[in-house]
Design a protein around this motif. Structure first.
Motif, PDB file in Angstrom:
ATOM      1  N   VAL A  84       0.796  -1.231   0.000  1.00 36.20           N
ATOM      2  CA  VAL A  84       0.000   0.000   0.000  1.00 36.20           C
ATOM      3  C   VAL A  84       0.828   1.279   0.000  1.00 36.20           C
ATOM      4  CG1 VAL A  84      -2.021  -1.058   1.079  1.00 36.20           C
ATOM      5  CG2 VAL A  84      -0.276  -0.008   2.519  1.00 36.20           C
ATOM      6  N   CYS A  85       2.109   1.184   0.315  1.00 39.97           N
ATOM      7  CA  CYS A  85       2.935   2.406   0.392  1.00 39.97           C
ATOM      8  C   CYS A  85       2.981   3.107  -0.972  1.00 39.97           C
ATOM      9  CB  CYS A  85       4.347   2.097   0.864  1.00 39.97           C
ATOM     10  SG  CYS A  85       5.356   3.598   0.982  1.00 39.97           S
ATOM     11  N   PRO A  86       2.482   4.363  -1.033  1.00 40.86           N
ATOM     12  CA  PRO A  86       2.412   5.053  -2.324  1.00 40.86           C
ATOM     13  C   PRO A  86       3.775   5.467  -2.866  1.00 40.86           C
ATOM     14  CG  PRO A  86       1.661   6.492  -0.569  1.00 40.86           C
ATOM     15  CD  PRO A  86       1.897   5.159   0.060  1.00 40.86           C
ATOM     16  N   ILE A  87       4.793   5.500  -1.993  1.00 42.40           N
ATOM     17  CA  ILE A  87       6.102   5.958  -2.466  1.00 42.40           C
ATOM     18  C   ILE A  87       7.186   4.899  -2.287  1.00 42.40           C
ATOM     19  CG2 ILE A  87       5.775   8.465  -2.302  1.00 42.40           C
ATOM     20  CD1 ILE A  87       6.956   8.202   0.550  1.00 42.40           C
ATOM     21  N   SER A  88       6.779   3.658  -2.093  1.00 42.09           N
ATOM     22  CA  SER A  88       7.720   2.539  -1.931  1.00 42.09           C
ATOM     23  C   SER A  88       8.813   2.843  -0.914  1.00 42.09           C
ATOM     24  CB  SER A  88       8.364   2.168  -3.272  1.00 42.09           C
ATOM     25  OG  SER A  88       7.390   2.047  -4.258  1.00 42.09           O
ATOM     26  N   ALA A  89       8.404   3.314   0.245  1.00 42.54           N
ATOM     27  CA  ALA A  89       9.387   3.659   1.267  1.00 42.54           C
ATOM     28  C   ALA A  89       9.557   2.524   2.271  1.00 42.54           C
ATOM     29  CB  ALA A  89       8.958   4.925   1.995  1.00 42.54           C
ATOM     30  N   ILE A  90       8.810   1.453   2.097  1.00 44.19           N
ATOM     31  CA  ILE A  90       8.844   0.370   3.084  1.00 44.19           C
ATOM     32  C   ILE A  90       9.140  -0.946   2.367  1.00 44.19           C
ATOM     33  CG2 ILE A  90       6.345  -0.089   3.046  1.00 44.19           C
ATOM     34  CD1 ILE A  90       6.540  -0.132   6.194  1.00 44.19           C
ATOM     35  N   SER A  91       9.943  -1.777   3.029  1.00 44.30           N
ATOM     36  CA  SER A  91      10.271  -3.075   2.431  1.00 44.30           C
ATOM     37  C   SER A  91      10.418  -4.116   3.532  1.00 44.30           C
ATOM     38  CB  SER A  91      11.573  -2.959   1.640  1.00 44.30           C
ATOM     39  OG  SER A  91      12.588  -2.484   2.487  1.00 44.30           O
ATOM     40  N   ILE A  92      10.387  -5.385   3.129  1.00 44.77           N
ATOM     41  CA  ILE A  92      10.558  -6.463   4.109  1.00 44.77           C
ATOM     42  C   ILE A  92      12.031  -6.836   4.125  1.00 44.77           C
ATOM     43  CG2 ILE A  92       9.923  -8.833   4.748  1.00 44.77           C
ATOM     44  CD1 ILE A  92       7.557  -6.937   4.973  1.00 44.77           C
ATOM     45  N   TYR A  93      12.655  -6.746   5.299  1.00 42.10           N
ATOM     46  CA  TYR A  93      14.077  -7.045   5.407  1.00 42.10           C
ATOM     47  C   TYR A  93      14.286  -8.534   5.686  1.00 42.10           C
ATOM     48  CZ  TYR A  93      18.974  -6.509   6.564  1.00 42.10           C
ATOM     49  OH  TYR A  93      20.337  -6.618   6.566  1.00 42.10           O
ATOM     50  N   CYS A  94      14.910  -9.212   4.736  1.00 39.71           N
ATOM     51  CA  CYS A  94      15.271 -10.634   4.882  1.00 39.71           C
ATOM     52  C   CYS A  94      14.092 -11.523   5.300  1.00 39.71           C
ATOM     53  CB  CYS A  94      16.393 -10.804   5.894  1.00 39.71           C
ATOM     54  SG  CYS A  94      17.938 -10.092   5.347  1.00 39.71           S
ATOM     55  N   GLY A  95      12.894 -11.122   4.978  1.00 45.93           N
ATOM     56  CA  GLY A  95      11.720 -11.943   5.305  1.00 45.93           C
ATOM     57  C   GLY A  95      11.383 -11.987   6.778  1.00 45.93           C
ATOM     58  N   VAL A  96      11.925 -11.062   7.558  1.00 45.27           N
ATOM     59  CA  VAL A  96      11.685 -11.146   8.996  1.00 45.27           C
ATOM     60  C   VAL A  96      10.903  -9.957   9.571  1.00 45.27           C
ATOM     61  CG1 VAL A  96      12.763 -11.504  11.258  1.00 45.27           C
ATOM     62  CG2 VAL A  96      13.717 -12.596   9.250  1.00 45.27           C
ATOM     63  N   PHE A  97      11.212  -8.731   9.086  1.00 48.80           N
ATOM     64  CA  PHE A  97      10.413  -7.583   9.545  1.00 48.80           C
ATOM     65  C   PHE A  97      10.411  -6.473   8.493  1.00 48.80           C
ATOM     66  CE2 PHE A  97      14.505  -7.582  11.935  1.00 48.80           C
ATOM     67  CZ  PHE A  97      15.149  -6.578  11.217  1.00 48.80           C
ATOM     68  N   ALA A  98       9.465  -5.554   8.644  1.00 48.62           N
ATOM     69  CA  ALA A  98       9.362  -4.439   7.707  1.00 48.62           C
ATOM     70  C   ALA A  98      10.291  -3.314   8.141  1.00 48.62           C
ATOM     71  CB  ALA A  98       7.925  -3.936   7.655  1.00 48.62           C
ATOM     72  N   VAL A  99      10.881  -2.651   7.147  1.00 48.51           N
ATOM     73  CA  VAL A  99      11.806  -1.559   7.421  1.00 48.51           C
ATOM     74  C   VAL A  99      11.337  -0.322   6.650  1.00 48.51           C
ATOM     75  CG1 VAL A  99      14.166  -0.750   7.085  1.00 48.51           C
ATOM     76  CG2 VAL A  99      13.760  -3.101   7.803  1.00 48.51           C
ATOM     77  N   VAL A 100      11.243   0.814   7.360  1.00 44.29           N
ATOM     78  CA  VAL A 100      10.818   2.060   6.727  1.00 44.29           C
ATOM     79  C   VAL A 100      12.052   2.903   6.408  1.00 44.29           C
ATOM     80  CG1 VAL A 100       9.407   4.131   7.002  1.00 44.29           C
ATOM     81  CG2 VAL A 100       8.722   2.006   8.120  1.00 44.29           C
ATOM     82  N   GLU A 101      12.098   3.409   5.175  1.00 43.98           N
ATOM     83  CA  GLU A 101      13.175   4.337   4.821  1.00 43.98           C
ATOM     84  C   GLU A 101      12.743   5.713   5.308  1.00 43.98           C
ATOM     85  OE1 GLU A 101      15.202   4.641   0.852  1.00 43.98           O
ATOM     86  OE2 GLU A 101      14.149   2.729   0.603  1.00 43.98           O
ATOM     87  N   SER A 102      13.325   6.132   6.412  1.00 39.51           N
ATOM     88  CA  SER A 102      12.877   7.351   7.080  1.00 39.51           C
ATOM     89  C   SER A 102      12.945   8.600   6.205  1.00 39.51           C
ATOM     90  CB  SER A 102      13.683   7.570   8.357  1.00 39.51           C
ATOM     91  OG  SER A 102      12.888   7.241   9.456  1.00 39.51           O
ATOM     92  N   GLN A 103      13.971   8.673   5.356  1.00 42.34           N
ATOM     93  CA  GLN A 103      14.107   9.871   4.519  1.00 42.34           C
ATOM     94  C   GLN A 103      12.959   9.991   3.529  1.00 42.34           C
ATOM     95  OE1 GLN A 103      16.572   7.706   5.145  1.00 42.34           O
ATOM     96  NE2 GLN A 103      18.607   8.666   5.041  1.00 42.34           N
ATOM     97  N   LYS A 104      12.477   8.819   3.071  1.00 41.00           N
ATOM     98  CA  LYS A 104      11.414   8.821   2.072  1.00 41.00           C
ATOM     99  C   LYS A 104      10.030   8.994   2.690  1.00 41.00           C
ATOM    100  CE  LYS A 104      12.719   5.934  -1.924  1.00 41.00           C
ATOM    101  NZ  LYS A 104      12.341   4.615  -2.496  1.00 41.00           N
ATOM    102  N   CYS A 105       9.825   8.398   3.867  1.00 40.50           N
ATOM    103  CA  CYS A 105       8.491   8.307   4.473  1.00 40.50           C
ATOM    104  C   CYS A 105       7.864   9.686   4.674  1.00 40.50           C
ATOM    105  CB  CYS A 105       8.570   7.575   5.803  1.00 40.50           C
ATOM    106  SG  CYS A 105       6.980   7.420   6.636  1.00 40.50           S
TER     107      CYS A 105
END
Lengths: 65, 202
Positions: free
Chosen positions: A23-44
């Motif tokens: 759902v992230c409109p700016i692709s600022a979030i991703s799943i790190y190594c299949g274990v947890f979600a990581v937000v790119e703070s600069q983009k968010c």
């Protein structure tokens, strides 16, 4: 201009389902190594779409320090 | 804000829906469900990622459509205990025990100790007659496995629909045994990277 409110993930309880990534409109979030979600703070921009979609409700929109 | 382009894998909910429907017509279609069982595990073990959950899970997409697009979900927070490690691993263990029990039943039919039963067991308790979906043609043990496996798939879909209605659309993902299993595999496989990440973000 990016706002100061950002998404924060409670990594301990994240189930890494990827709903937030979808759902992230700016692709600022991703799943790190299949274990947890990581937000790119600069983009968010703190829109809160991910927090709304998260089935485990582990994403919170907070003022960034 | 750009609208995200649809990919072929955004339509996998059709596969999931078709799977559930086909089981009402011929139980042997249950074997197709093994794809949803082995693919996520293979992706986690070989690729070290949850790409299956993230992009290819048709069931998750189905819950999204029912809950979000059709607005059937209450969109409430899931109770805290459901996302606890105890509940998630507990449910995974329970699920695996019931799976082994199903395999054992198949073995009993295979060995001739028990007759094949044309029933679908819902929520591990209620036996629904399912005679119309099987007209013979397979070995009894082969059919027994199909009935058992379809029971598991239908049961988990029912649970998923209940939590979809009560909580967020994809609440099932929080306690999905496959999800818990693949996340654990990823955590073990990528432990070095995870540790490095946690140390970096301190």
């Amino acid at each position: 201009m990016a706002s100061k409110r950002k998404a924060f993930v409670d990594k301990k309880h994240c189930v890494s389902c990827g709903c937030c990534v979808k759902v992230c409109p700016i692709s600022a979030i991703s799943i790190y190594c299949g274990v947890f979600a990581v937000v790119e703070s600069q983009k968010c921009v703190g829109c809160g779409m991910c927090a709304k979609a998260c089935p485990a409700s582990v994403i919170e929109i907070k003022e960034a320090q | 804000m750009k609208k995200q382009k649809k990919h072929w894998n955004d339509y996998l909910y059709i596969f999931s829906a078709a799977y559930l429907i086909l089981g009402f017509f011929n139980i042997l279609f249950a074997y197709l469900g093994l794809i949803c069982f082995f693919t996520p595990l293979a992706v986690a073990v070989i690729g070290g990622s949850k790409a299956y959950c993230n992009r290819y899970c048709g069931r998750g997409q189905l819950f999204s459509i029912l809950g979000d697009k059709l607005g059937l979900s209450a969109k409430k927070d899931v109770p805290k205990f459901i996302k606890s490690k105890y509940f998630r691993y507990g449910f995974l263990i329970f699920f695996l025990v019931m799976f082994i029990n199903m395999l054992f039943n198949t073995y009993l039919v295979f060995s001739g100790a028990r007759d094949m039963k044309e029933v679908v067991t819902l929520l591990w308790t209620f036996k629904a007659p399912w005679k119309w979906a099987y007209s013979g043609g397979a070995a009894p043990a082969v059919a027994q496995f199909a009935f058992g496996f379809y029971s598991i798939m239908l049961t988990s879909t029912i649970l998923g629909i209940i939590t979809m209605l009560l909580f967020k659309p994809r609440s099932w993902c929080v306690y999905c045994p496959m999800g818990t299993m693949t996340q654990t595999v990823c955590a073990i496989r990528n432990r070095g990277k995870i540790k490095a990440y946690e140390e970096n973000s301190k």
